[in-house]
Design a protein around this motif. Structure first.
Motif, PDB file in Angstrom:
ATOM      1  N   MET A   1      72.422 -29.320  31.980  1.00 20.88           N
ATOM      2  CA  MET A   1      72.721 -28.613  33.244  1.00 20.88           C
ATOM      3  C   MET A   1      73.331 -29.600  34.247  1.00 20.88           C
ATOM      4  N   THR A   2      74.474 -29.239  34.793  1.00 21.31           N
ATOM      5  CA  THR A   2      75.134 -30.146  35.739  1.00 21.31           C
ATOM      6  C   THR A   2      74.288 -30.300  37.003  1.00 21.31           C
ATOM      7  N   PRO A   3      73.942 -31.535  37.374  1.00 15.43           N
ATOM      8  CA  PRO A   3      73.097 -31.719  38.554  1.00 15.43           C
ATOM      9  C   PRO A   3      73.738 -31.180  39.831  1.00 15.43           C
ATOM     10  N   LEU A   4      75.035 -31.433  39.982  1.00 15.30           N
ATOM     11  CA  LEU A   4      75.687 -30.985  41.216  1.00 15.30           C
ATOM     12  C   LEU A   4      77.126 -30.594  40.919  1.00 15.30           C
ATOM     13  N   PRO A  27      78.174 -35.566  36.575  1.00 16.32           N
ATOM     14  CA  PRO A  27      77.496 -35.525  35.278  1.00 16.32           C
ATOM     15  C   PRO A  27      76.058 -36.032  35.383  1.00 16.32           C
ATOM     16  N   GLU A  28      75.218 -35.527  34.509  1.00 15.64           N
ATOM     17  CA  GLU A  28      73.794 -35.863  34.542  1.00 15.64           C
ATOM     18  C   GLU A  28      73.557 -37.349  34.250  1.00 15.64           C
ATOM     19  N   GLY A  29      72.630 -37.931  34.967  1.00 16.93           N
ATOM     20  CA  GLY A  29      72.223 -39.310  34.712  1.00 16.93           C
ATOM     21  C   GLY A  29      73.164 -40.360  35.266  1.00 16.93           C
ATOM     22  N   LYS A  30      74.197 -39.921  35.982  1.00 18.13           N
ATOM     23  CA  LYS A  30      75.156 -40.883  36.512  1.00 18.13           C
ATOM     24  C   LYS A  30      74.753 -41.354  37.907  1.00 18.13           C
ATOM     25  N   LEU A  60      78.174 -24.421  46.277  1.00 20.96           N
ATOM     26  CA  LEU A  60      77.629 -25.600  45.598  1.00 20.96           C
ATOM     27  C   LEU A  60      76.502 -25.139  44.692  1.00 20.96           C
ATOM     28  N   ARG A  61      76.456 -25.740  43.510  1.00 24.11           N
ATOM     29  CA  ARG A  61      75.356 -25.420  42.615  1.00 24.11           C
ATOM     30  C   ARG A  61      74.605 -26.680  42.260  1.00 24.11           C
ATOM     31  N   VAL A  62      73.291 -26.604  42.306  1.00 23.05           N
ATOM     32  CA  VAL A  62      72.453 -27.725  41.909  1.00 23.05           C
ATOM     33  C   VAL A  62      71.672 -27.284  40.680  1.00 23.05           C
ATOM     34  N   PHE A  63      71.833 -28.003  39.589  1.00 24.55           N
ATOM     35  CA  PHE A  63      71.232 -27.631  38.311  1.00 24.55           C
ATOM     36  C   PHE A  63      71.456 -26.146  38.040  1.00 24.55           C
ATOM     37  N   GLY A  64      72.652 -25.696  38.308  1.00 26.83           N
ATOM     38  CA  GLY A  64      73.031 -24.322  37.983  1.00 26.83           C
ATOM     39  C   GLY A  64      72.664 -23.280  39.018  1.00 26.83           C
ATOM     40  N   THR A  65      71.801 -23.651  39.982  1.00 31.11           N
ATOM     41  CA  THR A  65      71.379 -22.675  40.993  1.00 31.11           C
ATOM     42  C   THR A  65      72.224 -22.843  42.249  1.00 31.11           C
ATOM     43  N   PRO A  66      72.782 -21.763  42.765  1.00 30.85           N
ATOM     44  CA  PRO A  66      73.554 -21.903  44.018  1.00 30.85           C
ATOM     45  C   PRO A  66      72.648 -22.364  45.164  1.00 30.85           C
ATOM     46  N   VAL A  67      73.170 -23.254  45.986  1.00 26.38           N
ATOM     47  CA  VAL A  67      72.392 -23.753  47.124  1.00 26.38           C
ATOM     48  C   VAL A  67      72.537 -22.757  48.264  1.00 26.38           C
ATOM     49  N   ARG A  68      71.422 -22.179  48.680  1.00 24.18           N
ATOM     50  CA  ARG A  68      71.507 -21.200  49.770  1.00 24.18           C
ATOM     51  C   ARG A  68      70.437 -21.488  50.803  1.00 24.18           C
ATOM     52  N   GLY A  69      70.764 -22.355  51.747  1.00 27.37           N
ATOM     53  CA  GLY A  69      69.890 -22.521  52.902  1.00 27.37           C
ATOM     54  C   GLY A  69      68.561 -23.210  52.636  1.00 27.37           C
ATOM     55  N   ARG A  70      68.345 -23.717  51.444  1.00 28.36           N
ATOM     56  CA  ARG A  70      67.153 -24.542  51.255  1.00 28.36           C
ATOM     57  C   ARG A  70      67.372 -25.526  50.111  1.00 28.36           C
ATOM     58  N   ILE A  71      66.594 -26.592  50.162  1.00 28.24           N
ATOM     59  CA  ILE A  71      66.814 -27.654  49.193  1.00 28.24           C
ATOM     60  C   ILE A  71      66.249 -27.245  47.834  1.00 28.24           C
ATOM     61  N   HIS A  72      66.957 -27.620  46.789  1.00 23.42           N
ATOM     62  CA  HIS A  72      66.491 -27.357  45.431  1.00 23.42           C
ATOM     63  C   HIS A  72      65.258 -28.219  45.164  1.00 23.42           C
ATOM     64  N   PRO A  73      64.247 -27.674  44.483  1.00 19.79           N
ATOM     65  CA  PRO A  73      63.005 -28.448  44.285  1.00 19.79           C
ATOM     66  C   PRO A  73      63.216 -29.778  43.562  1.00 19.79           C
ATOM     67  N   PRO A 146      62.447 -36.586  42.128  1.00 22.97           N
ATOM     68  CA  PRO A 146      63.667 -35.784  42.031  1.00 22.97           C
ATOM     69  C   PRO A 146      64.399 -36.017  40.710  1.00 22.97           C
ATOM     70  N   ARG A 147      65.227 -35.051  40.352  1.00 21.40           N
ATOM     71  CA  ARG A 147      66.153 -35.271  39.233  1.00 21.40           C
ATOM     72  C   ARG A 147      67.547 -35.541  39.789  1.00 21.40           C
ATOM     73  N   LEU A 148      67.733 -35.217  41.062  1.00 20.12           N
ATOM     74  CA  LEU A 148      68.991 -35.537  41.740  1.00 20.12           C
ATOM     75  C   LEU A 148      68.647 -36.155  43.080  1.00 20.12           C
ATOM     76  N   LEU A 149      69.211 -37.315  43.307  1.00 27.11           N
ATOM     77  CA  LEU A 149      68.885 -38.054  44.520  1.00 27.11           C
ATOM     78  C   LEU A 149      70.158 -38.151  45.351  1.00 27.11           C
ATOM     79  N   LEU A 150      70.120 -37.574  46.564  1.00 24.89           N
ATOM     80  CA  LEU A 150      71.294 -37.621  47.431  1.00 24.89           C
ATOM     81  C   LEU A 150      71.020 -38.628  48.541  1.00 24.89           C
TER      82      LEU A 150
END
Lengths: 284, 329, 248, 136
Positions: A1-4, A27-30, A60-73, A146-150
């Motif tokens: 699943m693409t992180p972002l 890409p994942e893990g980068k 924007l999608r994070v791990f496949g889920t569209p970002v809508r007004g709250r941070i992905h877990p 996290p699995r994705l760190l911004l």
């Protein structure tokens, strides 16, 4: 699943577009270097990915889920101004993090804080230096597992030792947990060893995106006489000139004409070349 | 989340507890001092009614002069507490976070914005309301002990008595708090939210004062002008008074004044002057006098309507706050 | 070197066992340090190493607890900056509501010696519009204006506290280049504190490395890295060693 | 500990990409006999701790070495050296060619040559015997 992943994402503040028609995927893990001049839209992009800002256009999608007004877990975000409660101690701040998250590792926070030489756990946040605040904020970000760190400018107010320490912690995180990292930074020299993916934005648009080695391999710096510049084949990114000599950054360069020397660019000179090009575009 | 909010609200909670302890102590002490003063001035029986007061002349006056300002202070406390709750708890609740950017921290943890908002609201508001209600009860307990020697004399509809009774203070506090919170979420500035919130709350209280009692059913008390029954509001809220003609229709005010003047002028001096006067009034068409009043027993209904009015406002403000916070990035 | 400096004009900075102690302890342990003429000095060290304290002592904003310090032969006083010294704080304090021209006017009125033409030239070089409000400028432009304000009084010693911290790479390069050009052509000694070691390379010819209020390394860059070790690596190495020593 | 067999030194100023530096350092260690078949290369995590480089880069370098048949990744165990590049000519301090070169260096130093002189001489002679075009 693409992180972002971003599809045609744009953000307009009143009359000005901070981000425009951005499409990319991480890409994942980068470890992704998000670079560009001040005001290029880096922070806006990261804030949109963190669910703090809603895009005007696109998605924007994070791990496949569209970002809508709250941070992905599975996402942690380090904001540029390191928001922390000044009247809490570092320890209380960590407890606050635990209290505000469903998934939280106190052990991880303790571990990271222990690795950071300059942070006293009993000190009140407001007595800490800017660098120490950043370190606390990073420890909290990692506590969410996290699995994705911004990370928005994670290194900007760290001293050299703390910078080294922080990069080690982040790289160990990547090695241990396969975390994907997207970090914006102006410190190109520090990014060189740690980033393997490049996302260069300017004036709200993506200029180059891709694996660092591949991007570098597509570019060449050629040095030669000013008079012979027309002989060069390939897409010219930017050039600097003295009276006699021209230094040209080319993408997909053709054969090197006689009288010209060829140098492989490093990340820093490549980014600087693109930044120069963007500055020249803006002037025109 | 609860721990986080409690920790962040610690100072405010401590101040509230401190206010409660000090306030309660002072009130208990004052009440017991007052009872002593009443006893020593032989005023204990005068508390229920002034009509059969065995106290020596001037004792009532002396007592009232000595205690009146303390009663006023107590009423003032309950009147301003809601405004203080709005200014010092409501306004900074979100404004301070937005001002310092710490909302970004909260929005990037796993609690949802709405949950974060509600927990913050509840943790700040509930203790404040508890303290307010307790202090309100203590003040009521004290002022009731003073009976008619205290501000209770003026009846439950007196604006100051009304403002400290029943559910009204809690309803005002709710609105003041949410008004501050809403303005804070919109303006993102603590100081602006504090001042604007206070101004708006005071304006609201002035504009809405007495509105609720309009919806409470009133009763008309009538008496022939010739009888010596004196129509009295008896602690109720007097809405209207005047004369009625033989058909039971109210005599217009101007006309009735003219009649009174005319009758006064024509009445002779002497012991039967009053009878002649009322007879004159009846003759000129003002047969009865009447009084429209909301009886003091209906005050509770006025409080319920008042609370409903403010409760509706609170719901609107809450919705506005949710909207403002969802908009923030 | 030191013999010549004694006979020549007074050194930009000369400290003799100078130290500063706060209630928590020494912010700067007694140290003897010389900053020679016409150098670009890198002042580096982790947070809390004593860099700002040292700058404070040079500007006279704080008084030494021990020892003495001279700036061009004079002792710094609490009354104001030495006329030959300019100091640019990290936040680059400027009035946002003033235009660039008004900012320079402000400089002219608050400094006894002021070279208006020089300050204007620096602003023009940076291509900053004179009638723009300071609040509307980019970080790089604002730094250039702050630099023009600092240089307009024609200092012989320029102290810069993290001047590049909030700039993007292009702006950093431009600011450093302008700074270096002025230092060279005007004969100004520049003391530059920075966390970004890589960019100091090729810019600084003198190094002062502080750690926990102590000088770990000081001297000519060419001499310090005689074996060709890059400045950044050298500094990081010494910093790490000092940190380990302190921990042990 | 096996991990201590080789330690990577990343030169941030060399202009050579990090992963190439790792590949080269492994090969050099293989040539000099510092690494022998059966030795385990340090895990990415260990390299990260020592050098603060991206672990993906380390793994990429290991993949490259695996592609060249020099090492082998064993699932869950690590990366192991499978092939030696050392010969009698290169391995050990007493290899004849090495000894000869050491004597030459000694003479160069006695003769007053500095590092740059030696490098220049060495690369000039190397290019004579191993022309650039013929190198892989």
């Amino acid at each position: 699943m693409t992180p972002l992943a971003a599809t045609a994402v744009g953000k307009r503040y009143r009359a000005r577009w901070a981000v425009r028609d951005c499409t990319f995927s991480v890409p994942e893990g980068k470890v992704v270097a998000l670079v560009g001049p001040n005001g290029a839209g880096k922070s806006t992009l990261l804030r949109m990915a963190a669910g703090l800002v809603r895009p005007t256009t696109g998605e924007l999608r994070v791990f496949g889920t569209p970002v809508r007004g709250r941070i992905h877990p599975d996402v942690s975000f380090l904001a540029q101004d390191r928001p922390l409660y000044g009247n809490l101690t570092v320890r209380e701040m960590a407890r606050l993090g635990a209290s505000m998250n469903d998934r939280w590792s106190t052990g991880r926070v303790e571990e990271v804080l222990a690795l950071q030489a300059g942070v006293d756990e009993n000190a009140e946040i407001r007595t800490l230096s800017a660098g120490a605040r950043t370190q606390v904020a990073i420890a909290l970000a990692l506590g969410r597992l996290p699995r994705l760190l911004l990370l928005d400018e994670p290194l900007s107010d760290l001293d050299p030792l703390a910078r080294d320490e922080t990069l080690r912690i982040l790289m160990a995180e990547v090695a241990d947990r396969g975390t994907t990292v997207v970090m914006s930074s102006h410190l190109l020299t520090d990014l060189r060893e740690v980033c393997d993916h490049l996302l260069l934005v300017d004036a709200g648009r993506v200029q180059i995106e891709g694996d660092v080695e591949e991007v570098l391999a597509r570019h060449r710096i050629l040095l030669g006489p000013v008079t012979g510049e027309s002989e060069l084949e390939g897409a010219r990114v930017s050039a600097t000139r003295t009276q006699r000599q021209a230094t040209v950054l080319l993408r997909d360069a053709g054969p090197v004409p006689p009288g010209w020397a060829e140098v492989a660019p490093d990340l820093e000179s490549l980014v600087m070349g693109y930044l120069r090009a963007s500055r020249d575009r803006r002037k025109r | 989340m609860i721990w986080a909010t409690l920790r962040l609200q610690r100072l405010q909670l401590l101040v509230l507890i401190g206010a409660l302890v000090v306030g309660a102590g002072v009130i208990v002490l004052l009440r017991s001092n007052m009872l002593d003063a009443l006893a020593s001035a032989q005023l204990t029986q005068c508390v229920t009614t002034l009509d059969e007061c065995p106290a020596p002349d001037g004792a009532v006056k002396a007592f009232v002069t000595e205690w009146d300002y303390l009663f006023e202070a107590a009423r003032f406390l309950i009147i301003v507490l809601p405004a203080l709750i709005g200014v010092f708890l409501g306004a900074p609740l979100f404004a301070a976070e937005l001002e310092q950017g710490t909302h970004v921290l909260a929005f990037t943890q796993s609690v949802s914005r709405t949950r974060w908002m509600f927990v913050k609201l509840v943790v700040a508001l509930v203790p404040a309301l508890v303290v307010l209600v307790l202090l309100q009860y203590l003040v009521w307990w004290w002022l009731t002990a003073a009976g008619v020697l205290g501000p209770r004399l003026n009846g439950p509809f007196n604006p100051f008595n009304f403002g400290i009774d029943h559910v009204s203070p809690a309803a005002y506090a709710l609105v003041a708090f949410l008004l501050g919170a809403f303005l804070g979420a919109v303006t993102r500035r603590t100081l602006v939210a504090m001042t604007a919130g206070l101004t708006a709350f005071v304006a609201l209280r002035v504009v809405l004062s007495g509105v609720a009692s309009r919806w409470v059913p009133s009763e008309r008390r009538e008496a022939p002008v010739t009888s010596d029954v004196n129509l009295r509001a008896d602690g109720g809220l007097e809405l209207e008074s005047g004369m009625l003609d033989a058909a039971g229709r109210p005599v217009p005010k101007g006309e009735s004044l003219a009649v009174i003047d005319a009758c006064k002028a024509s009445a002779p001096e002497g012991p039967d002057a009053q009878d002649v006067f009322t007879a004159c009034l009846a003759e000129k068409g003002s047969v009865k006098s009447y009084l429209t009043v909301i009886p003091d027993g209906s005050a509770w209904l006025a409080h319920v309507y008042d609370a409903a009015l403010y409760g509706g406002l609170a719901v609107l403000l809450l919705a506005g706050t949710v909207w403002a916070l969802r908009r923030q990035g | 070197m030191s013999t010549r400096s004694h006979s020549g004009p007074a050194l930009p900075v000369h400290t003799d066992g100078v130290g500063k102690k706060y209630r928590r302890g020494w912010a700067l342990r007694p140290v003897s340090l010389v900053i020679p003429h016409n150098r670009v000095v890198a002042l580096v060290g982790p947070n809390g190493a004593g860099k700002s304290t040292l700058m404070g002592l040079v500007t006279g904003m704080s008084r030494p607890t021990a020892g003495s310090i001279t700036v061009f032969g004079d002792r710094p006083t609490g009354r104001g900056l030495h006329p030959a010294v300019s100091y640019l704080a990290q936040q680059k304090p400027l009035y946002k509501q003033l235009t660039v021209a008004e900012t320079l006017e402000f400089g002219a009125r608050t400094n006894p010696a002021w070279d208006q033409r020089y300050a204007e030239r620096l602003v023009e070089q940076a291509k900053v519009p004179m009638n723009a409000k300071v609040g509307t400028l980019s970080g790089g432009q604002r730094t250039r204006v702050a630099l023009a304000l600092a240089l307009g009084k024609r200092p012989r010693l320029l102290l810069l506290d993290e001047p590049l911290a909030d700039l993007d790479p292009l702006a950093r390069e431009a600011v450093l280049r302008a700074l270096l050009a002025e230092a060279r052509t005007q004969g100004i000694t520049v003391v530059l504190s920075s966390h970004v070691l890589a960019e100091l390379e090729g810019v600084c010819d003198h190094l002062v490395l502080l750690h926990s209020g102590r000088i770990v390394l000081a001297g000519d860059v060419n001499r310090l890295s005689a074996d060709g070790t890059p400045l950044g690596q050298l500094v990081l190495h010494h910093m790490r060693a000092a940190a380990q020593e302190e921990a042990a | 500990m096996l991990a201590d067999v080789i330690e990577f030194r990343i030169d941030r100023h060399s202009g050579v990409s990090t992963y190439m530096q790792i590949v080269k350092q492994v090969k050099q260690a293989l040539r000099l006999g510092l690494l022998a078949p059966g030795d385990r290369l340090p895990a990415a995590r260990e390299v990260v701790e020592a050098t603060a480089v991206n672990p993906n880069t380390v793994l990429k370098a290991y993949r490259e070495l695996e592609r060249e048949g020099l090492v082998e990744g064993r699932r869950g165990l690590g990366t192991y050296v499978t092939k030696s590049l050392s010969s009698e000519a290169t391995a050990g301090d007493d290899a004849p060619l090495r000894k000869e070169l050491a004597r030459w260096m000694g003479r160069a130093r006695e003769g007053g040559l500095d590092v740059e002189d030696v490098d220049a001489l060495y690369s000039a002679v190397r290019d004579e015997h191993y022309p650039v075009e013929e190198r892989p």
